[in-house]
Design an enzyme around this catalytic site. Structure first.
Site, PDB file in Angstrom:
ATOM      1  CE1 TYR A 113      18.934  72.139  30.575  1.00  0.00           C
ATOM      2  CE2 TYR A 113      19.206  70.835  32.565  1.00  0.00           C
ATOM      3  CZ  TYR A 113      19.021  70.906  31.200  1.00  0.00           C
ATOM      4  OH  TYR A 113      18.902  69.755  30.459  1.00  0.00           O
ATOM      5  CE  LYS A 170      15.778  71.053  29.297  1.00  0.00           C
ATOM      6  NZ  LYS A 170      15.422  70.795  27.908  1.00  0.00           N
TER       7      LYS A 170
HETATM    8  N1  LIG Z   1      23.361  65.726  27.423  1.00  0.00           N
HETATM    9  C1  LIG Z   1      22.766  65.428  28.577  1.00  0.00           C
HETATM   10  O1  LIG Z   1      23.346  64.744  29.448  1.00  0.00           O
HETATM   11  C2  LIG Z   1      21.354  65.897  28.848  1.00  0.00           C
HETATM   12  C3  LIG Z   1      20.787  65.544  30.079  1.00  0.00           C
HETATM   13  C4  LIG Z   1      19.476  65.949  30.351  1.00  0.00           C
HETATM   14  C5  LIG Z   1      18.778  66.659  29.398  1.00  0.00           C
HETATM   15  N2  LIG Z   1      19.370  66.998  28.209  1.00  0.00           N
HETATM   16  C6  LIG Z   1      18.557  67.742  27.232  1.00  0.00           C
HETATM   17  O2  LIG Z   1      18.754  67.163  25.942  1.00  0.00           O
HETATM   18  C7  LIG Z   1      18.579  68.160  24.931  1.00  0.00           C
HETATM   19  C8  LIG Z   1      19.773  68.154  24.001  1.00  0.00           C
HETATM   20  O3  LIG Z   1      20.930  68.411  24.770  1.00  0.00           O
HETATM   21  P1  LIG Z   1      22.383  68.132  24.200  1.00  0.00           P
HETATM   22  O4  LIG Z   1      23.179  67.584  25.332  1.00  0.00           O
HETATM   23  O5  LIG Z   1      22.328  67.405  22.920  1.00  0.00           O
HETATM   24  O6  LIG Z   1      22.871  69.635  23.961  1.00  0.00           O
HETATM   25  P2  LIG Z   1      23.910  70.252  22.911  1.00  0.00           P
HETATM   26  O7  LIG Z   1      24.838  69.221  22.398  1.00  0.00           O
HETATM   27  O8  LIG Z   1      24.471  71.450  23.612  1.00  0.00           O
HETATM   28  O9  LIG Z   1      22.971  70.714  21.710  1.00  0.00           O
HETATM   29  C9  LIG Z   1      22.041  71.733  21.904  1.00  0.00           C
HETATM   30  C10 LIG Z   1      21.303  71.900  20.608  1.00  0.00           C
HETATM   31  O10 LIG Z   1      20.335  72.927  20.772  1.00  0.00           O
HETATM   32  C11 LIG Z   1      20.491  73.842  19.698  1.00  0.00           C
HETATM   33  N3  LIG Z   1      20.038  75.166  20.076  1.00  0.00           N
HETATM   34  C12 LIG Z   1      20.372  75.892  21.160  1.00  0.00           C
HETATM   35  N4  LIG Z   1      19.768  77.084  21.126  1.00  0.00           N
HETATM   36  C13 LIG Z   1      19.012  77.095  20.004  1.00  0.00           C
HETATM   37  C14 LIG Z   1      18.167  78.047  19.402  1.00  0.00           C
HETATM   38  N5  LIG Z   1      17.939  79.255  19.932  1.00  0.00           N
HETATM   39  N6  LIG Z   1      17.567  77.722  18.222  1.00  0.00           N
HETATM   40  C15 LIG Z   1      17.771  76.529  17.648  1.00  0.00           C
HETATM   41  N7  LIG Z   1      18.566  75.583  18.162  1.00  0.00           N
HETATM   42  C16 LIG Z   1      19.200  75.876  19.315  1.00  0.00           C
HETATM   43  C17 LIG Z   1      21.958  73.801  19.370  1.00  0.00           C
HETATM   44  O11 LIG Z   1      22.160  74.339  18.085  1.00  0.00           O
HETATM   45  P3  LIG Z   1      23.539  75.068  17.632  1.00  0.00           P
HETATM   46  O12 LIG Z   1      24.436  73.968  17.124  1.00  0.00           O
HETATM   47  O13 LIG Z   1      23.124  76.018  16.588  1.00  0.00           O
HETATM   48  O14 LIG Z   1      24.116  75.761  18.837  1.00  0.00           O
HETATM   49  C18 LIG Z   1      22.213  72.309  19.461  1.00  0.00           C
HETATM   50  O15 LIG Z   1      21.798  71.663  18.297  1.00  0.00           O
HETATM   51  C19 LIG Z   1      18.370  69.474  25.676  1.00  0.00           C
HETATM   52  O16 LIG Z   1      16.994  69.731  25.769  1.00  0.00           O
HETATM   53  C20 LIG Z   1      18.955  69.193  27.053  1.00  0.00           C
HETATM   54  O17 LIG Z   1      18.376  69.997  28.035  1.00  0.00           O
HETATM   55  C21 LIG Z   1      20.648  66.632  27.915  1.00  0.00           C
END
Ligand SMILES: NC(=O)c1ccc[n+]([C@@H]2O[C@H](COP(=O)([O-])OP(=O)(O)OC[C@H]3O[C@@H](n4cnc5c(N)ncnc54)[C@H](OP(=O)(O)O)[C@@H]3O)[C@@H](O)[C@H]2O)c1
Length: 277
Positions: free
Chosen positions: A170, A174
């Site tokens: 991961y 990134k």
């Molecule tokens: N949450 C945190 O603390 C955190 C911290 C640092 C960075 N981030 C970054 O924030 C962003 C969002 O994270 P999140 O926490 O909201 O994650 P999440 O709740 O797991 O959601 C991930 C999203 O990505 C979609 N996705 C995954 N693979 C895909 C694909 N092949 N095509 C289209 N959509 C796809 C998923 O769709 P489905 O519903 O279809 O699976 C879902 O909508 C990411 O870039 C993550 O790296 C998050």
């Protein structure tokens, strides 16, 4: 009437963007998802009165689907796009909380290779094709901003200083994504398209349901990581809510411009290189 395209709009931060941005009826909010009927149903249930939300189907890894989504977006907006939010990502809990050797010990080389490709296909390559599909619309937009959701785990200094051994795939994906944004930013500076990589902070997007809780060793690892976060930022009390993080990120993005030499910057939700709280 600013227009926004958000990938990964089905849940987590992506849904947070849709929910927050669609509150303003002058915004046109277009969510890209893998399963459109499920998200359309969610919009009907939770945001029924919002007529400014459009949900389009596109798996990030499906380049023709991205192009079709861009064509559909053009039909909705009249051919332009103001903001592109590249938020969707591949995430895997084994990688997320284990160090390289633990992770390797728990997977075969074939499984590890498959995971490597999943991370890089979705988090890096797919973002490049996303940009390619939507740049013609962005170039016709009046704001021209690309917000790429990155992570503090992509920061080499943060990982080195705090000896973060977890999330090798991961973090690497990134870090590569940050470089992709710098390269696109360098090319499109003359056209006025701003590319920003931003970490949303630690956000509660429902990881408690994940399989980390099935392996006690990984739960211990999570405690170690949280301990390091607290040492890095004694103010760190836990995760932000998605909409809270979205508001912070958009507030930062609002102030950034090519004129102020912000092109290609990699920042936190605080607008700095401080990744927490
Ligand atoms: N949450 C945190 O603390 C955190 C911290 C640092 C960075 N981030 C970054 O924030 C962003 C969002 O994270 P999140 O926490 O909201 O994650 P999440 O709740 O797991 O959601 C991930 C999203 O990505 C979609 N996705 C995954 N693979 C895909 C694909 N092949 N095509 C289209 N959509 C796809 C998923 O769709 P489905 O519903 O279809 O699976 C879902 O909508 C990411 O870039 C993550 O790296 C998050």
């Amino acid at each position: 009437m600013p227009s926004y395209v958000i990938t990964g709009a089905s849940r987590g931060l992506g849904w947070g963007f849709v929910k927050h941005l669609s509150e303003d009826t002058s915004n046109t909010v277009i969510g890209l998802v893998r399963n459109a009927p499920a998200t359309i149903e969610r919009v009907k249930t939770e945001l029924a009165d919002r007529k400014n939300i459009h949900i389009l189907q596109a798996d990030r890894n499906d380049t023709p689907a991205l192009k079709k989504a861009a064509a559909d977006t053009a039909n909705i907006t009249g051919g332009s796009l103001d903001y592109l939010v590249g938020n969707a990502a591949y995430l895997d809990m084994f990688d997320q909380f284990d160090g390289p050797s633990g992770f390797l010990a728990n997977s075969t080389p074939e499984e590890f290779t498959k995971l490597f490709r999943s991370f890089f296909d979705t988090n890096v390559l797919a973002q490049i094709f996303l940009y390619e599909a939507f740049l013609p619309l962005l170039l016709k937009g009046s704001i021209k901003k690309v917000l790429s959701i990155s992570s503090c785990m992509g920061d080499p200094d943060f990982n080195r200083e705090w000896a973060h051994d977890q999330a090798i795939l991961y973090s690497s994906s990134k870090a590569a994504l940050n470089m992709v944004n710098i390269k696109f930013g360098a090319q499109y500076k003359k056209d006025g398209v701003l590319f920003i990589s931003m970490c949303p902070g630690v956000v509660d997007t429902g990881y408690e349901n994940n399989r980390i809780y099935i392996r006690p060793a990984l739960a211990a690892k999570l405690q170690e990581i949280v301990g390091k976060f607290q040492a890095y930022s004694p103010d760190f009390k836990g995760a932000h809510e998605p909409v809270e993080s979205v508001k912070m990120m958009l507030g930062v993005l609002d102030k950034l411009s090519i004129e102020n030499n912000d092109q290609g910057k990699y920042l936190s939700h605080l607008g700095t290189k401080r990744w927490l709280p």
